[in-house]
Design a protein around this motif. Structure first.
Motif, PDB file in Angstrom:
ATOM      1  N   GLY A 165       0.813  -1.209   0.000  1.00  0.00           N
ATOM      2  CA  GLY A 165       0.000   0.000   0.000  1.00  0.00           C
ATOM      3  C   GLY A 165       0.846   1.257   0.000  1.00  0.00           C
ATOM      4  O   GLY A 165       2.079   1.204  -0.024  1.00  0.00           O
ATOM      5  N   TYR A 166       0.182   2.364   0.053  1.00  0.00           N
ATOM      6  CA  TYR A 166       0.847   3.665   0.025  1.00  0.00           C
ATOM      7  C   TYR A 166      -0.012   4.652   0.809  1.00  0.00           C
ATOM      8  O   TYR A 166      -1.179   4.392   1.082  1.00  0.00           O
ATOM      9  N   VAL A 167       0.572   5.769   1.180  1.00  0.00           N
ATOM     10  CA  VAL A 167      -0.126   6.784   1.958  1.00  0.00           C
ATOM     11  C   VAL A 167      -0.777   7.773   0.988  1.00  0.00           C
ATOM     12  O   VAL A 167      -0.120   8.277   0.085  1.00  0.00           O
ATOM     13  N   VAL A 168      -2.071   8.012   1.177  1.00  0.00           N
ATOM     14  CA  VAL A 168      -2.767   9.011   0.361  1.00  0.00           C
ATOM     15  C   VAL A 168      -3.132  10.206   1.239  1.00  0.00           C
ATOM     16  O   VAL A 168      -3.282  10.071   2.447  1.00  0.00           O
ATOM     17  N   ASP A 169      -3.238  11.340   0.617  1.00  0.00           N
ATOM     18  CA  ASP A 169      -3.656  12.580   1.306  1.00  0.00           C
ATOM     19  C   ASP A 169      -2.689  13.029   2.387  1.00  0.00           C
ATOM     20  O   ASP A 169      -3.085  13.718   3.316  1.00  0.00           O
ATOM     21  N   PHE A 170      -1.397  12.642   2.300  1.00  0.00           N
ATOM     22  CA  PHE A 170      -0.528  13.037   3.403  1.00  0.00           C
ATOM     23  C   PHE A 170      -0.265  14.539   3.435  1.00  0.00           C
ATOM     24  O   PHE A 170       0.202  15.053   4.438  1.00  0.00           O
ATOM     25  N   GLU A 171      -0.673  15.246   2.385  1.00  0.00           N
ATOM     26  CA  GLU A 171      -0.594  16.706   2.456  1.00  0.00           C
ATOM     27  C   GLU A 171      -1.610  17.273   3.448  1.00  0.00           C
ATOM     28  O   GLU A 171      -1.502  18.414   3.870  1.00  0.00           O
ATOM     29  N   ARG A 172      -2.585  16.456   3.846  1.00  0.00           N
ATOM     30  CA  ARG A 172      -3.587  16.886   4.839  1.00  0.00           C
ATOM     31  C   ARG A 172      -3.203  16.500   6.262  1.00  0.00           C
ATOM     32  O   ARG A 172      -3.940  16.778   7.198  1.00  0.00           O
ATOM     33  N   TYR A 173      -2.063  15.816   6.393  1.00  0.00           N
ATOM     34  CA  TYR A 173      -1.606  15.387   7.709  1.00  0.00           C
ATOM     35  C   TYR A 173      -0.713  16.461   8.299  1.00  0.00           C
ATOM     36  O   TYR A 173      -0.097  17.217   7.575  1.00  0.00           O
ATOM     37  N   PRO A 174      -0.599  16.543   9.588  1.00  0.00           N
ATOM     38  CA  PRO A 174      -1.180  15.694  10.630  1.00  0.00           C
ATOM     39  C   PRO A 174      -2.567  16.141  11.082  1.00  0.00           C
ATOM     40  O   PRO A 174      -3.169  15.495  11.932  1.00  0.00           O
ATOM     41  N   GLU A 175      -3.074  17.213  10.513  1.00  0.00           N
ATOM     42  CA  GLU A 175      -4.374  17.739  10.943  1.00  0.00           C
ATOM     43  C   GLU A 175      -5.504  16.728  10.806  1.00  0.00           C
ATOM     44  O   GLU A 175      -6.457  16.755  11.574  1.00  0.00           O
ATOM     45  N   ALA A 176      -5.410  15.824   9.835  1.00  0.00           N
ATOM     46  CA  ALA A 176      -6.488  14.869   9.582  1.00  0.00           C
ATOM     47  C   ALA A 176      -6.501  13.695  10.562  1.00  0.00           C
ATOM     48  O   ALA A 176      -7.470  12.951  10.615  1.00  0.00           O
ATOM     49  N   PHE A 177      -5.440  13.516  11.332  1.00  0.00           N
ATOM     50  CA  PHE A 177      -5.376  12.379  12.249  1.00  0.00           C
ATOM     51  C   PHE A 177      -6.395  12.523  13.366  1.00  0.00           C
ATOM     52  O   PHE A 177      -6.543  13.582  13.955  1.00  0.00           O
ATOM     53  N   ALA A 178      -7.058  11.418  13.675  1.00  0.00           N
ATOM     54  CA  ALA A 178      -7.893  11.375  14.881  1.00  0.00           C
ATOM     55  C   ALA A 178      -6.961  11.129  16.058  1.00  0.00           C
ATOM     56  O   ALA A 178      -6.061  10.293  15.992  1.00  0.00           O
ATOM     57  N   GLU A 179      -7.154  11.866  17.112  1.00  0.00           N
ATOM     58  CA  GLU A 179      -6.293  11.737  18.287  1.00  0.00           C
ATOM     59  C   GLU A 179      -6.284  10.305  18.818  1.00  0.00           C
ATOM     60  O   GLU A 179      -5.253   9.800  19.270  1.00  0.00           O
ATOM     61  N   ALA A 180      -7.409   9.624  18.730  1.00  0.00           N
ATOM     62  CA  ALA A 180      -7.541   8.276  19.292  1.00  0.00           C
ATOM     63  C   ALA A 180      -6.572   7.271  18.678  1.00  0.00           C
ATOM     64  O   ALA A 180      -6.193   6.295  19.330  1.00  0.00           O
ATOM     65  N   ASN A 181      -6.152   7.480  17.430  1.00  0.00           N
ATOM     66  CA  ASN A 181      -5.318   6.480  16.756  1.00  0.00           C
ATOM     67  C   ASN A 181      -3.904   6.962  16.444  1.00  0.00           C
ATOM     68  O   ASN A 181      -3.215   6.366  15.621  1.00  0.00           O
ATOM     69  N   GLN A 182      -3.462   7.980  17.119  1.00  0.00           N
ATOM     70  CA  GLN A 182      -2.103   8.462  16.880  1.00  0.00           C
ATOM     71  C   GLN A 182      -1.033   7.520  17.416  1.00  0.00           C
ATOM     72  O   GLN A 182       0.106   7.592  17.004  1.00  0.00           O
ATOM     73  N   GLU A 183      -1.406   6.617  18.326  1.00  0.00           N
ATOM     74  CA  GLU A 183      -0.443   5.640  18.846  1.00  0.00           C
ATOM     75  C   GLU A 183      -0.709   4.237  18.327  1.00  0.00           C
ATOM     76  O   GLU A 183      -0.012   3.290  18.710  1.00  0.00           O
ATOM     77  N   THR A 184      -1.677   4.086  17.462  1.00  0.00           N
ATOM     78  CA  THR A 184      -2.006   2.776  16.901  1.00  0.00           C
ATOM     79  C   THR A 184      -0.831   2.249  16.075  1.00  0.00           C
ATOM     80  O   THR A 184      -0.255   2.984  15.280  1.00  0.00           O
ATOM     81  N   LYS A 185      -0.480   0.997  16.285  1.00  0.00           N
ATOM     82  CA  LYS A 185       0.637   0.399  15.548  1.00  0.00           C
ATOM     83  C   LYS A 185       0.238   0.149  14.100  1.00  0.00           C
ATOM     84  O   LYS A 185      -0.871  -0.298  13.815  1.00  0.00           O
ATOM     85  N   ILE A 186       1.187   0.431  13.203  1.00  0.00           N
ATOM     86  CA  ILE A 186       0.999   0.240  11.774  1.00  0.00           C
ATOM     87  C   ILE A 186       2.138  -0.628  11.263  1.00  0.00           C
ATOM     88  O   ILE A 186       3.309  -0.293  11.442  1.00  0.00           O
ATOM     89  N   LEU A 187       1.807  -1.749  10.641  1.00  0.00           N
ATOM     90  CA  LEU A 187       2.798  -2.612  10.009  1.00  0.00           C
ATOM     91  C   LEU A 187       2.566  -2.565   8.502  1.00  0.00           C
ATOM     92  O   LEU A 187       1.442  -2.801   8.042  1.00  0.00           O
ATOM     93  N   ALA A 188       3.632  -2.252   7.761  1.00  0.00           N
ATOM     94  CA  ALA A 188       3.522  -2.136   6.307  1.00  0.00           C
ATOM     95  C   ALA A 188       4.548  -3.044   5.634  1.00  0.00           C
ATOM     96  O   ALA A 188       5.753  -2.853   5.793  1.00  0.00           O
ATOM     97  N   TYR A 189       4.059  -4.037   4.905  1.00  0.00           N
ATOM     98  CA  TYR A 189       4.918  -4.898   4.084  1.00  0.00           C
ATOM     99  C   TYR A 189       4.930  -4.345   2.671  1.00  0.00           C
ATOM    100  O   TYR A 189       3.903  -3.889   2.161  1.00  0.00           O
ATOM    101  N   HIS A 190       6.103  -4.436   2.036  1.00  0.00           N
ATOM    102  CA  HIS A 190       6.173  -4.024   0.636  1.00  0.00           C
ATOM    103  C   HIS A 190       7.256  -4.823  -0.064  1.00  0.00           C
ATOM    104  O   HIS A 190       8.357  -4.989   0.474  1.00  0.00           O
ATOM    105  N   GLY A 191       6.937  -5.319  -1.250  1.00  0.00           N
ATOM    106  CA  GLY A 191       7.911  -6.051  -2.049  1.00  0.00           C
ATOM    107  C   GLY A 191       8.922  -5.096  -2.662  1.00  0.00           C
ATOM    108  O   GLY A 191       8.547  -4.084  -3.252  1.00  0.00           O
TER     109      GLY A 191
END
Length: 142
Positions: free
Chosen positions: A59-85
């Motif tokens: 996958g890839y990150v979309v709309d990151f020009e809207r970050y960090p304002e778009a982040f919900a506070e509740a998930n700012q510490e949520t773990k993210i695992l990204a696999y990529h070939g």
């Protein structure tokens, strides 16, 4: 593309709300492949209630020009695992890495696993590793 992800966002939010009512948001790991991974990440980062984790393949990150304002506070510490070939010729690893590094720069908990000799697919090793990672996320909550 980003427009397609934004269009599908509300459908994913409705699914998350439905599942949250049944099992609780802390028991939800949002995952996807390719554009589905981008959508999973996009929705999870905006979801107003804490989720367990996010797992992405190719996958890839979309709309990151809207970050960090778009982040919900509740998930700012949520773990993210990204696999990529490393050999992915559909979603270039450089594109995925750039967006994920941007997320890390905002303090998000991102782990990137670049897999040698893998293209735009998931092999059995990543399924097994991903499943094990998910189980560890559930266990780490206590």
């Amino acid at each position: 593309d980003a427009a397609g992800v934004r269009e599908s966002h509300q459908a994913v939010i409705r699914i998350l709300e439905h599942e949250e009512a049944i099992i609780g948001s802390e028991n939800i790991i949002v995952a996807g492949f390719g554009q589905g991974a981008s959508l999973a990440l996009h929705a999870a980062l905006r979801y107003p209630v804490k989720l367990c984790a996010v797992m992405m393949w190719a996958g890839y990150v979309v709309d990151f020009e809207r970050y960090p304002e778009a982040f919900a506070e509740a998930n700012q510490e949520t773990k993210i695992l990204a696999y990529h070939g490393k050999d992915d010729d559909v979603v270039r690893p450089q594109l995925a890495l750039a967006g994920l590094k941007e997320l890390k720069s905002y303090g998000l908990n991102v782990e990137m696993r670049l897999v040698p000799r893998m293209g735009h697919y998931i092999d059995q090793n990543q399924w097994v590793q991903g499943f094990d990672w998910c189980m560890r996320q559930f266990k780490s909550r206590g």
